[in-house]
Design a protein around this motif. Structure first.
Motif, PDB file in Angstrom:
ATOM      1  N   VAL A 196      14.911   9.516  65.285  1.00  0.00           N
ATOM      2  CA  VAL A 196      14.371  10.049  64.032  1.00  0.00           C
ATOM      3  C   VAL A 196      13.850   8.888  63.182  1.00  0.00           C
ATOM      4  CG1 VAL A 196      14.856  11.423  61.962  1.00  0.00           C
ATOM      5  CG2 VAL A 196      16.123  11.889  64.078  1.00  0.00           C
ATOM      6  N   HIS A 197      12.598   9.010  62.669  1.00  0.00           N
ATOM      7  CA  HIS A 197      12.124   8.139  61.589  1.00  0.00           C
ATOM      8  C   HIS A 197      12.773   8.681  60.323  1.00  0.00           C
ATOM      9  CE1 HIS A 197       8.928   6.774  64.310  1.00  0.00           C
ATOM     10  NE2 HIS A 197       8.448   5.955  63.383  1.00  0.00           N
ATOM     11  N   ALA A 198      13.765   7.978  59.790  1.00  0.00           N
ATOM     12  CA  ALA A 198      14.611   8.551  58.746  1.00  0.00           C
ATOM     13  C   ALA A 198      14.661   7.680  57.496  1.00  0.00           C
ATOM     14  CB  ALA A 198      16.040   8.717  59.288  1.00  0.00           C
ATOM     15  N   ASP A 199      14.570   8.304  56.335  1.00  0.00           N
ATOM     16  CA  ASP A 199      14.824   7.632  55.049  1.00  0.00           C
ATOM     17  C   ASP A 199      13.981   6.365  54.875  1.00  0.00           C
ATOM     18  OD1 ASP A 199      16.828   9.588  54.753  1.00  0.00           O
ATOM     19  OD2 ASP A 199      18.379   8.280  55.583  1.00  0.00           O
ATOM     20  N   GLU A 200      12.685   6.436  55.266  1.00  0.00           N
ATOM     21  CA  GLU A 200      11.829   5.246  55.151  1.00  0.00           C
ATOM     22  C   GLU A 200      11.357   5.030  53.716  1.00  0.00           C
ATOM     23  OE1 GLU A 200       8.342   5.234  57.683  1.00  0.00           O
ATOM     24  OE2 GLU A 200       7.676   3.282  56.921  1.00  0.00           O
ATOM     25  N   PHE A 201      10.905   6.108  53.052  1.00  0.00           N
ATOM     26  CA  PHE A 201      10.349   5.969  51.698  1.00  0.00           C
ATOM     27  C   PHE A 201      11.232   6.615  50.635  1.00  0.00           C
ATOM     28  CE2 PHE A 201       6.594   5.928  54.565  1.00  0.00           C
ATOM     29  CZ  PHE A 201       6.226   4.606  54.356  1.00  0.00           C
ATOM     30  N   GLY A 202      12.242   7.342  51.081  1.00  0.00           N
ATOM     31  CA  GLY A 202      13.166   7.987  50.163  1.00  0.00           C
ATOM     32  C   GLY A 202      14.285   8.592  50.986  1.00  0.00           C
ATOM     33  N   PRO A 203      15.356   9.050  50.342  1.00  0.00           N
ATOM     34  CA  PRO A 203      16.439   9.687  51.107  1.00  0.00           C
ATOM     35  C   PRO A 203      15.974  11.049  51.623  1.00  0.00           C
ATOM     36  CG  PRO A 203      16.996   9.597  48.760  1.00  0.00           C
ATOM     37  CD  PRO A 203      15.625   9.004  48.897  1.00  0.00           C
ATOM     38  N   SER A 204      15.453  11.089  52.833  1.00  0.00           N
ATOM     39  CA  SER A 204      14.777  12.283  53.362  1.00  0.00           C
ATOM     40  C   SER A 204      15.737  13.278  53.985  1.00  0.00           C
ATOM     41  CB  SER A 204      13.754  11.847  54.428  1.00  0.00           C
ATOM     42  OG  SER A 204      14.420  11.331  55.573  1.00  0.00           O
ATOM     43  N   GLY A 205      16.996  12.900  54.120  1.00  0.00           N
ATOM     44  CA  GLY A 205      17.922  13.737  54.891  1.00  0.00           C
ATOM     45  C   GLY A 205      17.847  13.423  56.371  1.00  0.00           C
ATOM     46  N   GLY A 206      17.048  12.395  56.713  1.00  0.00           N
ATOM     47  CA  GLY A 206      16.836  12.057  58.118  1.00  0.00           C
ATOM     48  C   GLY A 206      18.085  11.524  58.806  1.00  0.00           C
ATOM     49  N   ALA A 207      18.885  10.731  58.092  1.00  0.00           N
ATOM     50  CA  ALA A 207      20.096  10.185  58.711  1.00  0.00           C
ATOM     51  C   ALA A 207      21.068  11.319  59.032  1.00  0.00           C
ATOM     52  CB  ALA A 207      20.756   9.165  57.781  1.00  0.00           C
ATOM     53  N   GLU A 208      21.228  12.247  58.077  1.00  0.00           N
ATOM     54  CA  GLU A 208      22.136  13.373  58.292  1.00  0.00           C
ATOM     55  C   GLU A 208      21.640  14.235  59.456  1.00  0.00           C
ATOM     56  OE1 GLU A 208      20.893  12.289  55.451  1.00  0.00           O
ATOM     57  OE2 GLU A 208      22.538  12.021  54.017  1.00  0.00           O
ATOM     58  N   LEU A 209      20.327  14.419  59.519  1.00  0.00           N
ATOM     59  CA  LEU A 209      19.752  15.196  60.619  1.00  0.00           C
ATOM     60  C   LEU A 209      20.028  14.511  61.956  1.00  0.00           C
ATOM     61  CD1 LEU A 209      17.894  17.452  61.771  1.00  0.00           C
ATOM     62  CD2 LEU A 209      15.951  15.927  61.328  1.00  0.00           C
ATOM     63  N   ALA A 210      19.817  13.181  61.999  1.00  0.00           N
ATOM     64  CA  ALA A 210      20.060  12.429  63.242  1.00  0.00           C
ATOM     65  C   ALA A 210      21.505  12.614  63.696  1.00  0.00           C
ATOM     66  CB  ALA A 210      19.741  10.948  63.031  1.00  0.00           C
ATOM     67  N   ALA A 211      22.435  12.602  62.727  1.00  0.00           N
ATOM     68  CA  ALA A 211      23.853  12.802  63.064  1.00  0.00           C
ATOM     69  C   ALA A 211      24.083  14.226  63.573  1.00  0.00           C
ATOM     70  CB  ALA A 211      24.720  12.519  61.834  1.00  0.00           C
ATOM     71  N   ASP A 212      23.484  15.199  62.900  1.00  0.00           N
ATOM     72  CA  ASP A 212      23.649  16.617  63.281  1.00  0.00           C
ATOM     73  C   ASP A 212      23.186  16.903  64.705  1.00  0.00           C
ATOM     74  OD1 ASP A 212      24.716  17.523  60.973  1.00  0.00           O
ATOM     75  OD2 ASP A 212      22.904  18.559  60.257  1.00  0.00           O
ATOM     76  N   VAL A 213      22.022  16.354  65.062  1.00  0.00           N
ATOM     77  CA  VAL A 213      21.449  16.705  66.369  1.00  0.00           C
ATOM     78  C   VAL A 213      21.914  15.765  67.475  1.00  0.00           C
ATOM     79  CG1 VAL A 213      19.397  17.797  65.364  1.00  0.00           C
ATOM     80  CG2 VAL A 213      19.308  15.376  66.029  1.00  0.00           C
ATOM     81  N   GLY A 214      22.736  14.756  67.104  1.00  0.00           N
ATOM     82  CA  GLY A 214      23.235  13.825  68.129  1.00  0.00           C
ATOM     83  C   GLY A 214      22.157  12.878  68.629  1.00  0.00           C
TER      84      GLY A 214
END
Ligand SMILES: [Zn+2]
Length: 420
Positions: free
Chosen positions: A253-271
């Protein structure tokens, strides 16, 4: 058995030690052997030790590489690149210096879409030729393996052409490539008014086609999504990633590059295997990554390339127990940089990594972040013989100095491909 190749007389032979990925205190554990040597048989490392210990492996046909009191370490693994693309965006760079933001440029039809137009217009031969120049520069800077993403086609035919270019590149450079499908990089202009139609196209048409490619087309190992305001929402990203997971692809996941996008949480959720960028990852996001065992791939070249100051907090990620890897993010919009030594220098200044942590991040952890940690990223018997000789007296100098190329020899699969 005598060695086919012996690299000897290293001031420091430096390596992370497996199995990894290394997190927390282990991220800074480097093995350093003074007057070090590596013996290679075929494509693999047979032995690692001091020059005196390994001298008995020299036979009549052993090729000798004298490291001349310099540093020998594993070849760099670049865990995140967009190496395959056509054209360039230097005018956009100038506009950005004058004050336009990346998201403004994207909304104005620049940004990723201008590279999509150039890539769609390029023939396969042209795409390979332009990308090979960059691959050669990467190898000259000590990179022996790199992840490479699609995502400048954004239609089935051109996404496949990019994977074809990856296959061709892999056969004409020493660089080992790990392909990632990034159909969800941007919503292309022709689908701008119907985002759902494009997400459906990625899920229902592109994914099934790219995972079963024809001969001469590289099969992706991972699926990545650009989860960010202006790109794909968490819900859209989740839809693509879950479909990819059902088809057996690893996830990024390209996550939280320009703001807290929820990308890190998503990456954790989907494994996901890795969450990349993380410049704006929250403490909550970091602990989610740690709990789920998701690696962080930090890309400080992009923050630097954009002239921004908000770098990912690598120190906090390591403290949270997240295994940190590094990549260049080589791409024409935000970071045209082929050099992992420069990324190591940035990571130590701005992500808060020590030189030892950055070296582990750029080798063994990066190898794990591309799914090849069992075979690559450290100098240990049985591993593939991918290594570099650096014109530096100690490994700390790799981070301490910057802006010049310290690489004097590169060995890939036991073959000297740069230097002698
Ligand atoms: Zn990227």
């Amino acid at each position: 058995v005598k060695a086919d190749l012996l690299i000897h007389s290293a001031a420091e032979l430096v390596t992370a030690t497996g199995p990894g990925p290394c997190c927390g205190p282990a991220q800074s554990e480097l093995r350093v052997i003074r007057d070090g040597a590596v013996a290679v048989v075929g494509e693999n490392i047979a032995a690692v030790g001091t020059s005196a210990q390994l001298w008995s492996l020299v036979g009549a046909n052993t090729k000798l590489v004298d490291a001349k009191g310099q540093v020998v370490m594993p070849g760099f693994v670049d865990a995140h690149t967009h190496l395959v693309f056509a054209g360039s965006r230097e005018t956009e760079f100038e506009r950005r210096i004058r004050g336009d933001s990346y998201l403004q440029l994207m909304a104005a039809g620049g940004g990723i879409m201008s590279t999509v137009r150039a890539t769609r217009a390029a023939s396969l031969d042209d795409l390979v030729m332009q990308s090979k120049r960059r691959a050669d520069v990467m190898v000259a800077h000590g990179t022996t393996t790199a992840e490479v993403k699609t995502g400048y086609g954004l239609d089935t035919a051109v996404e496949l052409r990019m994977l074809q270019a990856v296959a061709r590149l892999g056969s004409c450079t020493p660089l080992e490539l790990v392909p990632t499908f990034l159909g969800a990089h941007a919503v292309p202009t022709e689908h701008a008014s119907a985002r759902d139609t494009y997400v459906s196209l990625v899920v229902d048409e592109m994914l099934p086609v790219v995972i079963a490619p024809a001969t001469g087309v590289a099969a992706p190992r991972f699926c990545d999504v650009f989860c960010e305001e202006g790109a794909f929402s968490v819900a859209e990203s989740r839809r693509v990633l879950e479909a990819a997971r059902r088809l057996g692809l690893g996830l990024k996941v390209h996550a939280d590059e320009f703001g807290p996008s929820g990308g890190a949480e998503l990456a954790a959720d989907v494994g996901a295997l890795s969450a990349d960028h993380l410049a704006y990852c929250t403490p909550g996001g970091m602990s989610r990554l740690a709990k789920a065992g998701v690696m962080a791939v930090l890309l400080p070249g992009t923050t630097f390339g954009l002239g921004q100051q908000h770098y990912a907090d690598g120190r906090a990620l390591i403290s949270a127990g997240v295994a940190v890897a590094l990549g260049t993010d080589l791409n024409p919009g935000t970071c045209w940089c082929e050099s992992m030594p420069f990324i190591v220098a940035l990571a130590c200044r701005y992500n808060g990594l020590t030189p030892a942590e950055a070296i582990v991040a750029a080798t063994l952890n990066a190898a794990h972040a591309v799914g090849l940690g069992e075979r690559l990223g450290s100098l240990e018997p049985g591993r593939q013989a991918d290594l570099v000789v650096l014109n530096l007296p100690t490994h700390q100098h790799l981070a301490y100095r910057f802006g010049t190329n310290p690489v004097c020899s590169v060995i890939k699969r036991g073959i000297v491909v740069v230097g002698s």
